[in-house]
Design a protein around this motif. Structure first.
Motif, PDB file in Angstrom:
ATOM      1  N   ARG A   1      51.946  25.293  42.709  1.00 52.56           N
ATOM      2  CA  ARG A   1      51.720  24.759  43.765  1.00 52.56           C
ATOM      3  C   ARG A   1      50.873  25.584  44.701  1.00 52.56           C
ATOM      4  NH1 ARG A   1      51.375  19.918  43.122  1.00 52.56           N
ATOM      5  NH2 ARG A   1      53.297  19.193  42.154  1.00 52.56           N
TER       6      ARG A   1
ATOM      7  N   ASN B   1      46.509  20.534  44.656  1.00 51.13           N
ATOM      8  CA  ASN B   1      47.825  19.988  44.516  1.00 51.13           C
ATOM      9  C   ASN B   1      47.858  18.943  43.640  1.00 51.13           C
ATOM     10  OD1 ASN B   1      49.287  22.472  45.025  1.00 51.13           O
ATOM     11  ND2 ASN B   1      49.420  21.681  47.239  1.00 51.13           N
ATOM     12  N   LYS B   2      46.880  18.016  44.003  1.00 56.64           N
ATOM     13  CA  LYS B   2      46.528  16.839  43.571  1.00 56.64           C
ATOM     14  C   LYS B   2      45.997  16.811  42.006  1.00 56.64           C
ATOM     15  CE  LYS B   2      45.949  13.852  47.691  1.00 56.64           C
ATOM     16  NZ  LYS B   2      45.276  13.278  48.514  1.00 56.64           N
TER      17      LYS B   2
ATOM     18  N   THR C   1      43.776  22.863  49.308  1.00 52.64           N
ATOM     19  CA  THR C   1      44.821  23.299  49.081  1.00 52.64           C
ATOM     20  C   THR C   1      45.553  21.691  48.299  1.00 52.64           C
ATOM     21  OG1 THR C   1      45.950  23.173  51.199  1.00 52.64           O
ATOM     22  CG2 THR C   1      45.247  25.238  49.924  1.00 52.64           C
ATOM     23  N   GLU C   2      45.285  20.810  49.530  1.00 52.39           N
ATOM     24  CA  GLU C   2      45.854  19.329  48.986  1.00 52.39           C
ATOM     25  C   GLU C   2      45.319  18.843  47.667  1.00 52.39           C
ATOM     26  OE1 GLU C   2      45.217  16.991  52.458  1.00 52.39           O
ATOM     27  OE2 GLU C   2      46.493  18.255  53.911  1.00 52.39           O
ATOM     28  N   ARG C   3      43.848  19.058  47.936  1.00 51.57           N
ATOM     29  CA  ARG C   3      43.203  18.617  46.545  1.00 51.57           C
ATOM     30  C   ARG C   3      43.456  19.177  45.111  1.00 51.57           C
ATOM     31  NH1 ARG C   3      37.101  19.267  47.275  1.00 51.57           N
ATOM     32  NH2 ARG C   3      37.649  19.600  49.523  1.00 51.57           N
TER      33      ARG C   3
ATOM     34  N   GLN D   1      42.703  23.884  53.850  1.00 48.65           N
ATOM     35  CA  GLN D   1      43.941  23.010  53.941  1.00 48.65           C
ATOM     36  C   GLN D   1      43.664  21.792  52.970  1.00 48.65           C
ATOM     37  OE1 GLN D   1      44.893  22.238  58.102  1.00 48.65           O
ATOM     38  NE2 GLN D   1      46.169  23.932  58.269  1.00 48.65           N
ATOM     39  N   GLU D   2      42.297  21.348  53.203  1.00 47.58           N
ATOM     40  CA  GLU D   2      41.819  20.061  52.633  1.00 47.58           C
ATOM     41  C   GLU D   2      41.802  20.657  50.897  1.00 47.58           C
ATOM     42  OE1 GLU D   2      38.463  18.845  54.184  1.00 47.58           O
ATOM     43  OE2 GLU D   2      39.459  17.808  55.986  1.00 47.58           O
TER      44      GLU D   2
END
Length: 129
Positions: free
Chosen positions: A79, A68-69, A64-66, A61-62
């Motif tokens: 995305r 996307n950023k 995927t967040e990175r 999850q971390e």
């Protein structure tokens, strides 16, 4: 030497039957101790596996967040996401003008199918019974 003989004569030696009963009891206790130790090891392994899975999920999850950023400054229409039910990453192609999903890889249908297959495998190969 005399003291040893005196002590020996005051304490009667156990009979062969008493010795064999004592040995049998000792073996039973030793066997139950081994089985309880095995159970404890199995419980520890299961808890370790669960904590490992939880760590991996959190890391994904971390990630995927990175991702996307990192993609934001590029103004791309891609995305990344993570599906908890299937434990898989997916990629969405999005129309940036109206934020509508054009394509999802793997598709929602494929992820639902994978989820159902996991349920079936869980029912067929139940480890408890």
């Amino acid at each position: 030497m005399e003291i040893f003989n005196a002590v020996r004569s005051t304490h009667p030696q156990p009979s062969n039957q008493a010795q064999s009963e004592g040995e049998a009891t000792y073996k039973k206790v030793q066997k139950s101790h081994k089985s309880s130790m095995q159970e404890q090891k199995e419980l520890l392994q299961k808890s370790d596996q669960k904590s490992d899975r939880d760590k991996i999920k959190k890391e994904l999850q971390e990630i995927t967040e990175r991702l996307n950023k990192e993609m934001d400054p590029l103004k791309t229409s891609i995305r990344f996401g993570f599906n908890d039910k299937v434990d898989e990453l997916y990629v969405s192609v999005i129309d940036t003008s109206n934020n509508q999903v054009i394509r999802k890889i793997p598709s929602d249908e494929a992820m639902r199918l994978a989820e159902k297959m996991r349920e079936l495998v869980g029912m067929l190969f139940d480890k408890k019974g």
